[in-house]
Scaffold this active site. Structure first.
Site, PDB file in Angstrom:
ATOM      1  N   HIS A  13      -6.496  -6.483 -12.354  1.00 56.80           N
ATOM      2  CA  HIS A  13      -7.014  -7.854 -12.354  1.00 56.80           C
ATOM      3  C   HIS A  13      -8.358  -7.937 -11.633  1.00 56.80           C
ATOM      4  CE1 HIS A  13      -3.645  -9.706 -14.278  1.00 56.80           C
ATOM      5  NE2 HIS A  13      -2.797  -9.478 -13.296  1.00 56.80           N
ATOM      6  N   HIS A  26      -1.491  -2.650 -10.604  1.00 55.64           N
ATOM      7  CA  HIS A  26      -1.573  -3.851 -11.441  1.00 55.64           C
ATOM      8  C   HIS A  26      -2.662  -4.797 -10.939  1.00 55.64           C
ATOM      9  CE1 HIS A  26       0.212  -7.087 -14.025  1.00 55.64           C
ATOM     10  NE2 HIS A  26      -0.320  -7.856 -13.085  1.00 55.64           N
ATOM     11  N   GLU A  27      -2.654  -5.076  -9.640  1.00 56.40           N
ATOM     12  CA  GLU A  27      -3.606  -6.044  -9.096  1.00 56.40           C
ATOM     13  C   GLU A  27      -5.042  -5.535  -9.158  1.00 56.40           C
ATOM     14  OE1 GLU A  27      -2.884  -9.024  -8.518  1.00 56.40           O
ATOM     15  OE2 GLU A  27      -0.707  -8.899  -8.519  1.00 56.40           O
ATOM     16  N   HIS A  70      -3.184  -9.812 -18.631  1.00 56.20           N
ATOM     17  CA  HIS A  70      -1.908  -9.173 -18.928  1.00 56.20           C
ATOM     18  C   HIS A  70      -1.871  -8.556 -20.317  1.00 56.20           C
ATOM     19  CE1 HIS A  70       0.107 -11.842 -15.699  1.00 56.20           C
ATOM     20  NE2 HIS A  70      -0.231 -10.671 -15.215  1.00 56.20           N
TER      21      HIS A  70
END
Length: 340
Positions: free
Chosen positions: A254, A250-251, A260
């Site tokens: 980013h 997930h990170e 998101h």
């Protein structure tokens, strides 16, 4: 009579499906006021004041004034839309359950949707669509702070988990991630920190913020050292254990420039249950990151679709009409490209 293969008229067919492809993936932009942060909350009852604080924190309500009933209902409806819930505007059980889940502390995209078709493809970007800009082929280095590790996972396992997580993204875009021992000059700097660690976003201990990351080309990827990080739930029995690879995937999204997604199966969806894993990229993640960096020439779209289909069938969830429509269109596109 000569019979034409359905993919023989490539320019017309591919153009038509490319337009549908873009419509199905109408991108949104989020406001990058703060770094991306994963937070976690214990399972418990949620009061109306807590719901309001939750909506305040994630950008659905203004912090200046106490909302009246109409504003509260509108904010809750926007929250439900962004999280893929039934839009009722009421604090129903599904909404309360969602609020209790661990989630990313970064504010959601709360602007009204203007998608031409109602789809579940809802990836978003940071303002200005920042991305890493380097010479082609793009190579990004990453390194771990040797002074800032976690007692729950060995350095060898940390390196293995992140190598796998970076590999998920590298398999779909023409970007290579190379580990280096030089933490100072690495593009992406990874470490486990406690409390105030100098970036203006202090960690708050167990069951608070899990990790935070900044948009390109910052490259800082920080995880809360106080959390119970795990790589194997058979070995780590804690009820609040957090899967390191899921947060890493997930990170890294980013770090690459994605915000998101409102697609529940996407790696970039903002919530993650304790003792659960979400380590594979969804089509929404793939299309979002490929629109920033292009496509890895070795990317196999049919393999990803097969994986998504088997996952949907395995967990017993219903496949909605637009998902079937999207999968069919994408599969047809893949067939056309293979026969190009």
């Amino acid at each position: 009579m000569h019979h034409h293969h359905p993919c023989n008229r490539k320019p017309i067919i591919l153009s038509f499906f490319f337009v549908l492809y873009l419509n199905l993936h109408n991108q949104q932009t989020i406001e990058a006021r703060n770094p991306s942060q994963f937070t976690i909350k214990p399972s418990r009852d949620v009061s109306i004041p807590e719901i309001k604080r939750h909506l305040h924190r994630f950008g659905y309500l203004s912090k200046d004034n106490e909302p009246d009933d109409v504003l509260f209902e509108q904010a809750l409806a926007r929250y439900q839309e962004n999280l893929g819930l039934q839009i009722t505007g009421k604090p129903d059980s599904d909404t309360l359950s969602q609020i209790r889940l661990p989630r990313c502390g970064f504010a959601d995209d709360v602007e009204p949707k203007t998608t031409p078709l109602h789809t579940k493809q809802k990836y978003v970007y940071f303002p200005g669509r920042p991305r890493w800009t380097r010479d082609v082929p793009l190579k990004l280095t990453y390194s771990f702070s040797q002074e800032n590790l976690t007692p729950y996972v060995t350095p060898t396992d940390i390196r293995r988990v992140f190598r796998r997580a970076f590999g998920k993204w590298a398999s779909v875009i023409p970007v290579s991630f190379i580990e280096t021992e030089d933490y100072v000059i690495a593009d992406i700097k990874i470490g486990f920190f406690t409390g105030d660690h100098g970036d203006g976003e202090p960690f708050d201990g167990v069951l608070g913020v899990l990790a935070h990351t900044f948009s390109p080309e910052n490259g800082r990827l920080h995880l809360d050292k106080a959390e119970t990080w795990a790589v194997d739930f058979d070995e780590e029995k804690s009820t609040v254990a957090v899967d390191l690879e899921s947060v890493a995937v997930h990170e890294i999204g980013h770090v690459l420039g994605l915000g998101h997604s409102s697609v529940k199966d996407a790696a970039m969806y903002p919530t993650l249950k304790p003792r659960s894993k979400k380590v594979n990229l969804n089509m929404d993640d793939v299309v979002g990151v490929q629109s920033l960096y292009g496509t890895n020439p070795n990317f196999n779209i049919s393999g990803l679709l097969a994986s998504e289909t088997s996952t949907n069938l395995a967990d017993g969830s219903m496949i909605r009409f637009e998902e079937i429509m999207y999968s069919t269109l994408t599969t047809f596109m893949a067939m056309c490209f293979l026969n190009w």
